[in-house]
Design a protein around this motif. Structure first.
Motif, PDB file in Angstrom:
ATOM      1  N   GLY A  23       0.816  -1.211   0.000  1.00 41.34           N
ATOM      2  CA  GLY A  23       0.000   0.000   0.000  1.00 41.34           C
ATOM      3  C   GLY A  23       0.846   1.255   0.000  1.00 41.34           C
ATOM      4  O   GLY A  23       0.551   2.219  -0.727  1.00 41.34           O
ATOM      5  N   LEU A  24       1.918   1.247   0.807  1.00 39.03           N
ATOM      6  CA  LEU A  24       2.813   2.407   0.843  1.00 39.03           C
ATOM      7  C   LEU A  24       3.512   2.595  -0.499  1.00 39.03           C
ATOM      8  O   LEU A  24       3.658   3.732  -0.984  1.00 39.03           O
ATOM      9  CB  LEU A  24       3.849   2.221   1.953  1.00 39.03           C
ATOM     10  N   ALA A  25       3.944   1.484  -1.119  1.00 39.24           N
ATOM     11  CA  ALA A  25       4.589   1.574  -2.432  1.00 39.24           C
ATOM     12  C   ALA A  25       3.631   2.178  -3.456  1.00 39.24           C
ATOM     13  O   ALA A  25       4.032   3.027  -4.274  1.00 39.24           O
ATOM     14  CB  ALA A  25       5.050   0.193  -2.883  1.00 39.24           C
ATOM     15  N   PHE A  26       2.376   1.767  -3.415  1.00 42.60           N
ATOM     16  CA  PHE A  26       1.380   2.307  -4.334  1.00 42.60           C
ATOM     17  C   PHE A  26       1.206   3.812  -4.125  1.00 42.60           C
ATOM     18  O   PHE A  26       1.154   4.591  -5.094  1.00 42.60           O
ATOM     19  CB  PHE A  26       0.043   1.592  -4.139  1.00 42.60           C
ATOM     20  N   LEU A  31       2.365   9.394  -5.749  1.00 47.40           N
ATOM     21  CA  LEU A  31       2.757  10.746  -5.340  1.00 47.40           C
ATOM     22  C   LEU A  31       4.044  11.228  -6.011  1.00 47.40           C
ATOM     23  O   LEU A  31       4.224  12.430  -6.201  1.00 47.40           O
ATOM     24  CB  LEU A  31       2.947  10.803  -3.821  1.00 47.40           C
ATOM     25  N   ILE A  32       4.931  10.302  -6.371  1.00 42.34           N
ATOM     26  CA  ILE A  32       6.266  10.706  -6.832  1.00 42.34           C
ATOM     27  C   ILE A  32       6.579  10.199  -8.234  1.00 42.34           C
ATOM     28  O   ILE A  32       6.898  10.982  -9.141  1.00 42.34           O
ATOM     29  CB  ILE A  32       7.341  10.200  -5.842  1.00 42.34           C
ATOM     30  N   ALA A  33       6.498   8.884  -8.433  1.00 42.53           N
ATOM     31  CA  ALA A  33       6.972   8.301  -9.687  1.00 42.53           C
ATOM     32  C   ALA A  33       6.083   8.654 -10.877  1.00 42.53           C
ATOM     33  O   ALA A  33       6.582   9.040 -11.944  1.00 42.53           O
ATOM     34  CB  ALA A  33       7.075   6.775  -9.541  1.00 42.53           C
ATOM     35  N   VAL A  34       4.767   8.537 -10.714  1.00 38.93           N
ATOM     36  CA  VAL A  34       3.861   8.785 -11.847  1.00 38.93           C
ATOM     37  C   VAL A  34       3.902  10.250 -12.300  1.00 38.93           C
ATOM     38  O   VAL A  34       3.933  10.517 -13.506  1.00 38.93           O
ATOM     39  CB  VAL A  34       2.422   8.348 -11.503  1.00 38.93           C
ATOM     40  N   ARG A 383      10.610  -3.826   0.281  1.00 34.58           N
ATOM     41  CA  ARG A 383      11.147  -2.823   1.210  1.00 34.58           C
ATOM     42  C   ARG A 383      12.215  -1.973   0.534  1.00 34.58           C
ATOM     43  O   ARG A 383      12.282  -0.756   0.729  1.00 34.58           O
ATOM     44  CB  ARG A 383      11.718  -3.499   2.452  1.00 34.58           C
ATOM     45  N   GLY A 384      13.063  -2.611  -0.280  1.00 35.99           N
ATOM     46  CA  GLY A 384      14.079  -1.858  -1.011  1.00 35.99           C
ATOM     47  C   GLY A 384      13.466  -0.895  -2.008  1.00 35.99           C
ATOM     48  O   GLY A 384      13.938   0.237  -2.174  1.00 35.99           O
ATOM     49  N   PHE A 385      12.388  -1.324  -2.666  1.00 35.96           N
ATOM     50  CA  PHE A 385      11.699  -0.463  -3.637  1.00 35.96           C
ATOM     51  C   PHE A 385      11.062   0.738  -2.940  1.00 35.96           C
ATOM     52  O   PHE A 385      11.139   1.873  -3.438  1.00 35.96           O
ATOM     53  CB  PHE A 385      10.630  -1.282  -4.368  1.00 35.96           C
ATOM     54  N   VAL A 386      10.452   0.514  -1.777  1.00 40.50           N
ATOM     55  CA  VAL A 386       9.854   1.613  -1.022  1.00 40.50           C
ATOM     56  C   VAL A 386      10.930   2.598  -0.581  1.00 40.50           C
ATOM     57  O   VAL A 386      10.741   3.822  -0.651  1.00 40.50           O
ATOM     58  CB  VAL A 386       9.076   1.064   0.199  1.00 40.50           C
ATOM     59  N   LEU A 389      11.909   4.743  -3.537  1.00 35.11           N
ATOM     60  CA  LEU A 389      10.904   5.770  -3.801  1.00 35.11           C
ATOM     61  C   LEU A 389      10.985   6.890  -2.763  1.00 35.11           C
ATOM     62  O   LEU A 389      10.801   8.061  -3.093  1.00 35.11           O
ATOM     63  CB  LEU A 389       9.503   5.152  -3.793  1.00 35.11           C
ATOM     64  N   ALA A 390      11.264   6.525  -1.511  1.00 31.78           N
ATOM     65  CA  ALA A 390      11.364   7.530  -0.454  1.00 31.78           C
ATOM     66  C   ALA A 390      12.561   8.451  -0.670  1.00 31.78           C
ATOM     67  O   ALA A 390      12.518   9.628  -0.291  1.00 31.78           O
ATOM     68  CB  ALA A 390      11.470   6.843   0.904  1.00 31.78           C
TER      69      ALA A 390
END
Length: 560
Positions: A23-26, A31-34, A383-386, A389-390
């Protein structure tokens, strides 16, 4: 509890943690990548949405005025970095490597620009060196409206950012190196160039890139005091707002992104080569009293600190002047914002609401996200992907992220376009913009908490969310307060990231300042900026009081 139920509990925790991470990754992708992908897509499309490759970039290069803006941005940003970093280094040296009195006070004075929108320093310079400025003659006929004004105002705005990095770089030092140098009767200059400077090398490089990126992407200062001197940030504004040329605006946005990405990767490479300055056997460095050195550094800090306080003081003073320079009587009319802006005090109240919501929801998302990344075990790839993104917003200037939001939210296929111009979008953009620093703060705090807490909880069959609520969160209360105040203050002062996103009923105080300045109501703009400054400072003072209360009552276990 049976073995089967224990496994069931463990599996349930893993599923919950994975679901929360997903959910956080989504949310972070949204918020950032798209938005960044939308910016990239728009730059290779024409006005009809058809793919045109690099045609827009070729058109940009073929436009002399736009290329001139690029060159203007580069040399102004470089000049500001060359001015600010040496000054900030000497100021940081005085705070960390001398025994001059009032070091804490001088640190607080140097931080004052952080509590104001970037354009406050530009407003002050107009009153000092503008066409009716009381020190206009000091410029010997030159105009403050243009590169001179931009450089001076950006130097004030960027100074505390560079100082914080350099104070951190100089604060850690192994005293044994200086003791050996003294025993060998090494000259002070040689010690400086062979011990002090190499030890602060990473901080210096980081400060240079931070200042360069802040200047090249800042919109407020060039808009207020730039005159006819065009830079990339104002070009992006003109292309989007003035000419509705979204494709060229996207091209300018991507060009603004390049120096930030370059700085990010250089910073990472330098960080890999940075060696630890403080080993387990290190001796903390304690500077010795030196009357001549301390007096000279005190004089320098008085000069720099006086300029910073003076800039703030001029803006506050100007906000109470009836009509500069012809009627200098005291008045509160400039604070009757309804005379200068249709929303009156509504813009300020909207900023308060936006900053409060950013602090509440942003702190919750950031800290829970950092806990999931740092303290849970399932789904290491996720976790690495999140975490990636952070960290991404660190390399994305606010103006670029704002442009990405414009293209993403306004896309015909996007059902989220109902949020354009709403407070929801402003909060989401602001959280995304300042996510990285808040995330790093939370992760740093969580790394200091021993993993044994989670191990003991697991052995006692206590779910991780219970450990988070009962142990981790109370221990981390000071860091949570730090994150909340950081997000609130930055939400109050941000300009570049939200300049394209506000609606008729959601104009922010920082945007109102820009519009008041455009219509010539500079005193009212100074008044609104003063309101932001005092609000941000009040919140910081409240934070200090709460911090002391929290430490006194709920963090007593930290003391022996």
């Amino acid at each position: 509890m049976s073995v089967n139920s224990a496994f069931f509990t463990r599996d349930r925790e893993a599923w919950v943690a994975t679901a929360l991470l997903a959910g956080l990754a989504f949310v972070l992708v949204l918020l950032i990548a798209v938005p960044l992908w939308s910016l990239l897509s728009k730059s290779v499309q024409n006005s009809n949405g058809q793919f045109v490759g690099l045609a827009n970039f070729a058109r940009y290069i073929a436009t002399p005025a736009l290329v001139a803006s690029l060159w203007n941005s580069i040399w102004v940003s470089s000049l500001v970095a060359l001015i600010v970093v040496p000054l900030a280094f000497l100021y940081a040296y005085a705070l960390t490597r001398s025994r001059m009195p009032g070091r804490g006070l001088f640190m607080a004075v140097a931080m004052t620009p952080l509590f104001a929108p970037s354009l406050l320093s530009a407003i002050s310079l107009i009153y000092i060196f503008g066409n009716q400025g009381f020190l206009k003659s000091w410029l010997f006929g030159a105009s403050i409206y243009g590169p001179i004004g931009i450089v001076l105002a950006e130097a004030v705005y960027c100074f505390p950012h560079a100082l914080m990095i350099l104070v951190t770089a100089l604060r850690l030092a192994d005293g044994r190196l200086y003791e050996v140098a003294e025993a060998l009767d090494t000259s002070k200059s040689r010690v400086f160039f062979t011990v002090t400077l190499p030890g602060a090398r990473y901080g210096l490089i980081s400060a240079i890139f931070v200042v360069f990126t802040l200047v090249i992407t800042d919109f407020g200062i060039p808009k207020v005091i730039g005159g006819q001197f065009n830079v990339l940030a104002t070009d992006a504004y003109k292309q989007i707002v003035g000419q509705q040329n979204f494709e060229m605006g996207a091209v300018v946005g991507l060009i603004l992104l390049l120096p930030a990405i370059f700085a990010f990767f250089v910073d990472r490479q330098v960080q890999k080569k940075q060696v630890a300055l403080l080993s387990a056997r290190a001796v903390p460095y304690e500077p010795k009293a030196n009357a001549r050195r301390d007096f000279m550094l005190l004089a320098f800090c008085l000069l720099v600190g006086g300029v910073l306080i003076g800039m703030l003081g001029v803006a506050i003073w100007a906000s109470f002047i009836r009509y500069w320079p012809y009627n200098l009587t005291f008045t509160l009319n400039n604070y009757n914002f309804a005379n200068f802006d249709p929303q009156g005090w509504g813009a300020y109240l909207t900023s308060l609401k936006m900053a409060g919501l950013t602090a509440i929801f942003g702190t919750a998302i950031v800290f829970i996200g950092a806990y999931l990344v740092e303290k849970t075990k399932p789904a290491p790839a996720l976790r690495g992907f999140v975490h990636f993104l952070a960290m991404l917003p660190m390399a994305v200037p606010g103006l670029v992220l704002g442009l990405g939001y414009v293209f993403f939210v306004n896309a015909p296929w996007n059902p989220l376009n109902i949020f354009y111009g709403t407070l929801t979008l402003l909060v989401a953009n602001t959280v995304a913009h300042f996510y990285t620093v808040a995330h790093i703060t939370a992760v740093t705090q969580l790394k200091q908490i021993d993993a044994e807490f989670e191990s003991v909880s697991a052995s006692l069959k206590v779910p991780f969310w219970m450990t988070f609520r009962r142990v981790t969160l109370p221990i981390s209360t000071p860091a949570v307060l730090d994150i909340a105040v950081y997000l609130f203050v930055n939400a109050m002062t941000t300009v570049s990231a939200v300049i394209f996103l506000y609606g008729p009923t959601t104009k922010l105080a920082s945007i109102a300042i820009v519009h008041m300045d455009e219509m010539g109501a500079v005193a009212a703009a100074a008044a609104m900026a003063t309101c932001i400054v005092f609000t941000a400072m009040a919140v910081k003072l409240l934070h200090l009081a709460l911090d002391r209360l929290v430490f006194a009552r709920y963090q007593a276990w930290r003391k022996r």
